[in-house]
Design an enzyme around this catalytic site. Structure first.
Site, PDB file in Angstrom:
ATOM      1  N   ARG A  16      -3.337  -8.782 -20.373  1.00 56.23           N
ATOM      2  CA  ARG A  16      -4.261  -8.414 -21.441  1.00 56.23           C
ATOM      3  C   ARG A  16      -3.620  -7.452 -22.455  1.00 56.23           C
ATOM      4  O   ARG A  16      -4.174  -7.245 -23.531  1.00 56.23           O
ATOM      5  CB  ARG A  16      -5.590  -7.917 -20.906  1.00 56.23           C
ATOM      6  CG  ARG A  16      -5.558  -6.724 -20.035  1.00 56.23           C
ATOM      7  CD  ARG A  16      -6.805  -6.676 -19.149  1.00 56.23           C
ATOM      8  NE  ARG A  16      -8.052  -6.849 -19.875  1.00 56.23           N
ATOM      9  CZ  ARG A  16      -8.589  -5.943 -20.684  1.00 56.23           C
ATOM     10  NH1 ARG A  16      -7.990  -4.794 -20.866  1.00 56.23           N
ATOM     11  NH2 ARG A  16      -9.729  -6.186 -21.295  1.00 56.23           N
ATOM     12  N   ASP A  50      -9.995   0.548 -24.312  1.00 54.53           N
ATOM     13  CA  ASP A  50     -10.389   0.543 -22.905  1.00 54.53           C
ATOM     14  C   ASP A  50     -10.134   1.882 -22.240  1.00 54.53           C
ATOM     15  O   ASP A  50      -9.328   2.681 -22.716  1.00 54.53           O
ATOM     16  CB  ASP A  50      -9.587  -0.522 -22.137  1.00 54.53           C
ATOM     17  CG  ASP A  50     -10.142  -1.911 -22.351  1.00 54.53           C
ATOM     18  OD1 ASP A  50     -11.324  -2.039 -22.700  1.00 54.53           O
ATOM     19  OD2 ASP A  50      -9.369  -2.876 -22.165  1.00 54.53           O
ATOM     20  N   PRO A  76       0.823  -1.224   0.000  1.00 50.24           N
ATOM     21  CA  PRO A  76       0.000   0.000   0.000  1.00 50.24           C
ATOM     22  C   PRO A  76       0.845   1.257   0.000  1.00 50.24           C
ATOM     23  O   PRO A  76       0.338   2.348  -0.249  1.00 50.24           O
ATOM     24  CB  PRO A  76      -0.824  -0.128   1.289  1.00 50.24           C
ATOM     25  CG  PRO A  76      -0.115  -1.110   2.137  1.00 50.24           C
ATOM     26  CD  PRO A  76       0.640  -2.016   1.218  1.00 50.24           C
TER      27      PRO A  76
HETATM   28  C1  LIG Z   1      -2.006  -6.123   6.028  1.00 53.80           C
HETATM   29  S1  LIG Z   1      -0.967  -5.629   4.737  1.00 53.80           S
HETATM   30  C2  LIG Z   1       0.334  -4.779   5.590  1.00 53.80           C
HETATM   31  C3  LIG Z   1       0.155  -3.306   5.544  1.00 53.80           C
HETATM   32  C4  LIG Z   1       1.319  -2.534   6.159  1.00 53.80           C
HETATM   33  N1  LIG Z   1       1.390  -2.735   7.570  1.00 53.80           N
HETATM   34  C5  LIG Z   1       1.101  -1.051   5.877  1.00 53.80           C
HETATM   35  O1  LIG Z   1       0.290  -0.454   6.551  1.00 53.80           O
HETATM   36  O2  LIG Z   1       1.736  -0.524   4.953  1.00 53.80           O
HETATM   37  C6  LIG Z   1      -0.208  -7.144   4.241  1.00 53.80           C
HETATM   38  C7  LIG Z   1       0.280  -7.157   2.806  1.00 53.80           C
HETATM   39  O3  LIG Z   1      -0.799  -6.935   1.933  1.00 53.80           O
HETATM   40  C8  LIG Z   1      -0.334  -6.337   0.739  1.00 53.80           C
HETATM   41  N2  LIG Z   1      -1.147  -5.134   0.493  1.00 53.80           N
HETATM   42  C9  LIG Z   1      -2.068  -4.597   1.309  1.00 53.80           C
HETATM   43  N3  LIG Z   1      -2.650  -3.535   0.787  1.00 53.80           N
HETATM   44  C10 LIG Z   1      -2.106  -3.359  -0.437  1.00 53.80           C
HETATM   45  C11 LIG Z   1      -2.294  -2.414  -1.469  1.00 53.80           C
HETATM   46  N4  LIG Z   1      -3.157  -1.400  -1.361  1.00 53.80           N
HETATM   47  N5  LIG Z   1      -1.578  -2.552  -2.604  1.00 53.80           N
HETATM   48  C12 LIG Z   1      -0.692  -3.562  -2.741  1.00 53.80           C
HETATM   49  N6  LIG Z   1      -0.460  -4.483  -1.773  1.00 53.80           N
HETATM   50  C13 LIG Z   1      -1.158  -4.390  -0.643  1.00 53.80           C
HETATM   51  C14 LIG Z   1       1.155  -6.033   0.941  1.00 53.80           C
HETATM   52  O4  LIG Z   1       1.921  -7.024   0.276  1.00 53.80           O
HETATM   53  C15 LIG Z   1       1.299  -6.106   2.430  1.00 53.80           C
HETATM   54  O5  LIG Z   1       2.592  -6.494   2.815  1.00 53.80           O
END
Ligand SMILES: C[S@@+](CC[C@H](N)C(=O)[O-])C[C@H]1O[C@@H](n2cnc3c(N)ncnc32)[C@H](O)[C@@H]1O
Length: 229
Positions: free
Chosen positions: A154, A169, A89
């Protein structure tokens, strides 16, 4: 193109390989996918991949060593350095432009986090870029990785039935797509716009372009101002 995915839940990726465009594309060998479970690269009999965070606090953190060994195994098998993406994230947003940029790589390795995330030292030493699917948090990187993969697949020539589908798209030319209609001509009192029924392709193209502009203006004025700036 080949994807190597580091995940504690490899079975989730059947959603890609067993349905739709991504299934047809893998069957046609337009891309390859191999999942790697870091539990296979642990050193203890419990196959531990996570530990408590230094400094305290809730949750667990994915450990450096099993992930590093997994990456080394991937590099050894490929005999090349892949482009390593950590789904996070905290990464740069996944946009259509980012998806198009990723198509330049022959080998992409996707690291799926779980728990509180991954030991920062693995990210700084081994990850080329962090990519986010949006400003919200999901429980793991698997669904984000599958979204990224589907979007990239895609764009691989031959993956879509109609070669122009992806070009038309939303976002490919910076605008949202126009509305689409199919049979019947009238349903529950609602008609198909008459211009689409008249067979004048110049007029249809002009109408679609106008719809794209109106929709983008109404729904996403932010991207319209990006194009104009
Ligand atoms: C519960 S999340 C951890 C979030 C982290 N503690 C933070 O707040 O940045 C567990 C995993 O989900 C994935 N993840 C969660 N949200 C994501 C997003 N918006 N985009 C990409 N990966 C995500 C990531 O690989 C992350 O390590």
């Amino acid at each position: 193109m080949r994807f190597d995915v580091i995940t504690l839940f490899p079975e989730m990726f059947a959603a890609l390989t067993e349905s739709g465009v991504s299934r047809r594309a893998i069957q046609s060998e337009l891309y390859a996918l191999k999942t790697w479970n870091p539990r296979q690269f642990t050193l203890d009999k419990h196959k531990t991949v996570d530990d408590r965070p230094y400094g305290g606090g809730p949750g667990m953190v994915m450990m450096y060593q099993p992930l590093k060994e997994t990456l080394s195994a991937i590099e050894g098998e490929l005999q090349a350095k892949p482009h390593v993406v950590y789904l996070s994230p905290q990464g740069q947003p996944l946009t259509q432009q980012k998806v198009a940029d990723l198509t330049q790589y022959d080998n992409i390795t996707l690291l799926c986090g779980r728990y509180e995330g991954v030991d920062e030292r693995l990210i700084t030493s081994s990850v080329d870029e962090e990519i986010s699917i949006g400003d919200f948090v999901v429980s793991g990187g698997e669904l984000p990785a599958m979204m990224l993969m589907d979007a990239v697949i895609r764009l691989i020539p031959g993956a879509l039935g109609h070669s122009q589908s992806a070009e038309q798209d939303s976002f490919s030319d910076g605008l949202l797509d126009c509305p689409h209609y199919t049979r019947p001509e009238v349903v529950d009192g609602m008609c198909v716009p008459s211009v689409l029924m008249e067979g004048n392709h110049a007029k249809i193209d002009a109408w679609r372009q106008a719809q794209k502009l109106v929709r983008t203006q109404q729904r996403r004025p932010d991207i319209l101002s990006d194009i104009n700036s």
